[in-house]
Design a protein around this motif. Structure first.
Motif, mmCIF file in Angstrom:
data_model
loop_
_atom_site.group_PDB
_atom_site.id
_atom_site.type_symbol
_atom_site.label_atom_id
_atom_site.label_comp_id
_atom_site.label_asym_id
_atom_site.label_seq_id
_atom_site.Cartn_x
_atom_site.Cartn_y
_atom_site.Cartn_z
ATOM 1 N N ILE A 1 0.847 -1.197 0.000
ATOM 2 C CA ILE A 1 0.000 0.000 0.000
ATOM 3 C C ILE A 1 0.884 1.249 0.000
ATOM 4 C CG2 ILE A 1 -1.726 1.293 1.311
ATOM 5 C CD1 ILE A 1 -2.686 -1.513 2.359
ATOM 6 N N ALA A 2 1.917 1.233 0.839
ATOM 7 C CA ALA A 2 2.838 2.371 0.898
ATOM 8 C C ALA A 2 3.584 2.548 -0.416
ATOM 9 C CB ALA A 2 3.833 2.185 2.040
ATOM 10 N N GLY A 3 3.937 1.449 -1.056
ATOM 11 C CA GLY A 3 4.606 1.547 -2.347
ATOM 12 C C GLY A 3 3.759 2.285 -3.370
ATOM 13 N N LYS A 4 2.494 1.923 -3.438
ATOM 14 C CA LYS A 4 1.587 2.578 -4.388
ATOM 15 C C LYS A 4 1.344 4.036 -4.008
ATOM 16 C CE LYS A 4 -1.183 2.787 -7.860
ATOM 17 N NZ LYS A 4 -0.638 2.843 -9.209
ATOM 18 N N LEU B 1 2.173 7.642 -6.051
ATOM 19 C CA LEU B 1 1.162 8.669 -6.323
ATOM 20 C C LEU B 1 1.460 10.013 -5.663
ATOM 21 C CD1 LEU B 1 -2.076 6.508 -5.886
ATOM 22 C CD2 LEU B 1 -1.044 7.280 -8.032
ATOM 23 N N HIS B 2 1.979 9.975 -4.427
ATOM 24 C CA HIS B 2 2.079 11.202 -3.632
ATOM 25 C C HIS B 2 3.504 11.610 -3.260
ATOM 26 C CE1 HIS B 2 -2.251 11.198 -3.302
ATOM 27 N NE2 HIS B 2 -2.208 9.946 -2.881
ATOM 28 N N GLY B 3 4.488 10.837 -3.640
ATOM 29 C CA GLY B 3 5.866 11.183 -3.335
ATOM 30 C C GLY B 3 6.417 10.372 -2.173
ATOM 31 N N ARG B 4 7.633 9.935 -2.343
ATOM 32 C CA ARG B 4 8.255 9.054 -1.349
ATOM 33 C C ARG B 4 8.626 9.792 -0.061
ATOM 34 N NH1 ARG B 4 7.573 5.348 -4.783
ATOM 35 N NH2 ARG B 4 8.703 5.171 -6.729
ATOM 36 N N LYS B 5 9.042 11.032 -0.190
ATOM 37 C CA LYS B 5 9.441 11.792 0.999
ATOM 38 C C LYS B 5 8.277 11.930 1.972
ATOM 39 C CE LYS B 5 11.828 16.073 2.192
ATOM 40 N NZ LYS B 5 12.566 17.200 1.608
ATOM 41 N N ARG B 6 7.106 12.225 1.452
ATOM 42 C CA ARG B 6 5.914 12.337 2.310
ATOM 43 C C ARG B 6 5.650 11.026 3.057
ATOM 44 N NH1 ARG B 6 1.513 15.342 -1.543
ATOM 45 N NH2 ARG B 6 2.461 17.398 -1.458
ATOM 46 N N LEU B 7 5.791 9.929 2.336
ATOM 47 C CA LEU B 7 5.536 8.626 2.964
ATOM 48 C C LEU B 7 6.608 8.289 3.995
ATOM 49 C CD1 LEU B 7 3.230 6.425 2.288
ATOM 50 C CD2 LEU B 7 3.334 8.397 0.826
ATOM 51 N N LEU B 8 7.852 8.637 3.704
ATOM 52 C CA LEU B 8 8.916 8.419 4.688
ATOM 53 C C LEU B 8 8.604 9.172 5.983
ATOM 54 C CD1 LEU B 8 12.040 8.704 2.382
ATOM 55 C CD2 LEU B 8 11.495 6.718 3.803
ATOM 56 N N LEU B 9 8.234 10.430 5.835
ATOM 57 C CA LEU B 9 7.908 11.244 7.017
ATOM 58 C C LEU B 9 6.669 10.711 7.742
ATOM 59 C CD1 LEU B 9 8.695 14.768 5.531
ATOM 60 C CD2 LEU B 9 10.041 13.486 7.221
ATOM 61 N N LEU B 10 5.690 10.228 6.987
ATOM 62 C CA LEU B 10 4.500 9.639 7.597
ATOM 63 C C LEU B 10 4.862 8.380 8.386
ATOM 64 C CD1 LEU B 10 1.409 9.493 7.982
ATOM 65 C CD2 LEU B 10 1.337 8.174 5.840
ATOM 66 N N GLY C 1 3.728 1.900 10.511
ATOM 67 C CA GLY C 1 4.794 2.866 10.243
ATOM 68 C C GLY C 1 6.048 2.205 9.713
ATOM 69 N N SER C 2 6.392 1.062 10.263
ATOM 70 C CA SER C 2 7.576 0.343 9.818
ATOM 71 C C SER C 2 7.446 -0.121 8.366
ATOM 72 C CB SER C 2 7.826 -0.868 10.729
ATOM 73 O OG SER C 2 8.940 -1.599 10.305
ATOM 74 N N GLY C 3 6.286 -0.649 8.017
ATOM 75 C CA GLY C 3 6.069 -1.074 6.630
ATOM 76 C C GLY C 3 6.150 0.097 5.655
ATOM 77 N N ILE C 4 5.591 1.224 6.063
ATOM 78 C CA ILE C 4 5.661 2.426 5.223
ATOM 79 C C ILE C 4 7.117 2.855 5.043
ATOM 80 C CG2 ILE C 4 5.108 4.893 5.143
ATOM 81 C CD1 ILE C 4 2.429 4.178 6.526
ATOM 82 N N LEU C 5 7.875 2.848 6.132
ATOM 83 C CA LEU C 5 9.284 3.242 6.047
ATOM 84 C C LEU C 5 10.075 2.313 5.147
ATOM 85 C CD1 LEU C 5 10.544 4.348 9.580
ATOM 86 C CD2 LEU C 5 10.338 5.693 7.503
ATOM 87 N N GLN C 6 9.897 1.029 5.321
ATOM 88 C CA GLN C 6 10.681 0.080 4.533
ATOM 89 C C GLN C 6 10.360 0.200 3.044
ATOM 90 O OE1 GLN C 6 10.618 -3.896 6.216
ATOM 91 N NE2 GLN C 6 10.703 -3.044 8.266
ATOM 92 N N ALA C 7 9.089 0.227 2.699
ATOM 93 C CA ALA C 7 8.712 0.340 1.294
ATOM 94 C C ALA C 7 9.218 1.642 0.689
ATOM 95 C CB ALA C 7 7.200 0.257 1.152
#
Length: 193
Positions: free
Chosen positions: A70-73, A77-86, A117-123
């Motif tokens: 989910i985080a990969g997708k 769509l929204h940028g990796r930096k935003r997801l890393l921070l999330l 959060g961990s899954g989001i960070l790793q992806a």
């Protein structure tokens, strides 16, 4: 073929700084995954709920695994930096209810949130690595990520045991706060995407 040697020095330096920020974020995730194991006997002694013991780990791994694709997708769509921070924010914010848990159910729910959060960070970290480096160079840097996981698998249980014995098990979770601040600072400053 454009490799690191053909890049001008400022761009190469920016990629190295971004790589350092990614490694800090991955270390937060990997340490959070490993640090709880040796503190669990003390946690169960205080909170009870021995029947939920295994679920503290299973919930973390399950939510982490589910959140990766989910985080990969979402990163696409929204940028990796935003997801890393999330991802960092979720781990850090979930550390507060984990540290203040009054029962195993509350701890279990906080660990499940940390797993997200961990899954989001790793992806996001691995996808960002793919954005920063061409395929022929990625193997070298994936090796660094593997080294971070290896370091966390040694440092996590050792740190968790020492902290739980000397300071108290709640501090095992509160260690995420300074690590999260460091990772947030580095990602905000150095990850360009």
């Amino acid at each position: 073929m454009a490799g690191a040697a053909s890049m001008d020095p400022p761009k190469a330096l920016n990629r190295r700084a971004a790589l350092g920020a990614l490694l800090a974020a991955v270390f937060l995730s990997a340490l959070d995954q490993n640090i709880v194991a040796t503190a669990m006997p003390r946690i169960v002694r205080e909170l009870g709920g021995v029947h939920l013991y295994a679920w503290v780990f299973a919930a973390y791994m399950l939510t982490s695994t589910i959140s990766v694709p989910i985080a990969g997708k979402l990163g696409d769509l929204h940028g990796r930096k935003r997801l890393l921070l999330l991802g960092i924010a979720i781990i850090v914010l979930a550390s507060i209810p984990a540290a203040t848990a009054t029962g195993m159910t509350m701890l279990l729910l906080a660990r499940a949130a940390q797993g997200v959060g961990s899954g989001i960070l790793q992806a996001s970290a691995f996808a960002t690595l793919g954005d920063l480096y061409p395929p022929l160079e990625r193997g070298r840097y994936i090796g660094l990520f593997t080294g971070v996981f290896a370091l966390a698998s040694i440092a996590g249980p050792l740190t968790g045991g020492v902290v739980a014995d000397k300071i108290g098990w709640r501090w095992v979770f509160l260690l995420d706060l300074p690590l999260g601040i460091l990772a947030t600072t580095l990602v905000s400053r150095d990850v360009p995407l």
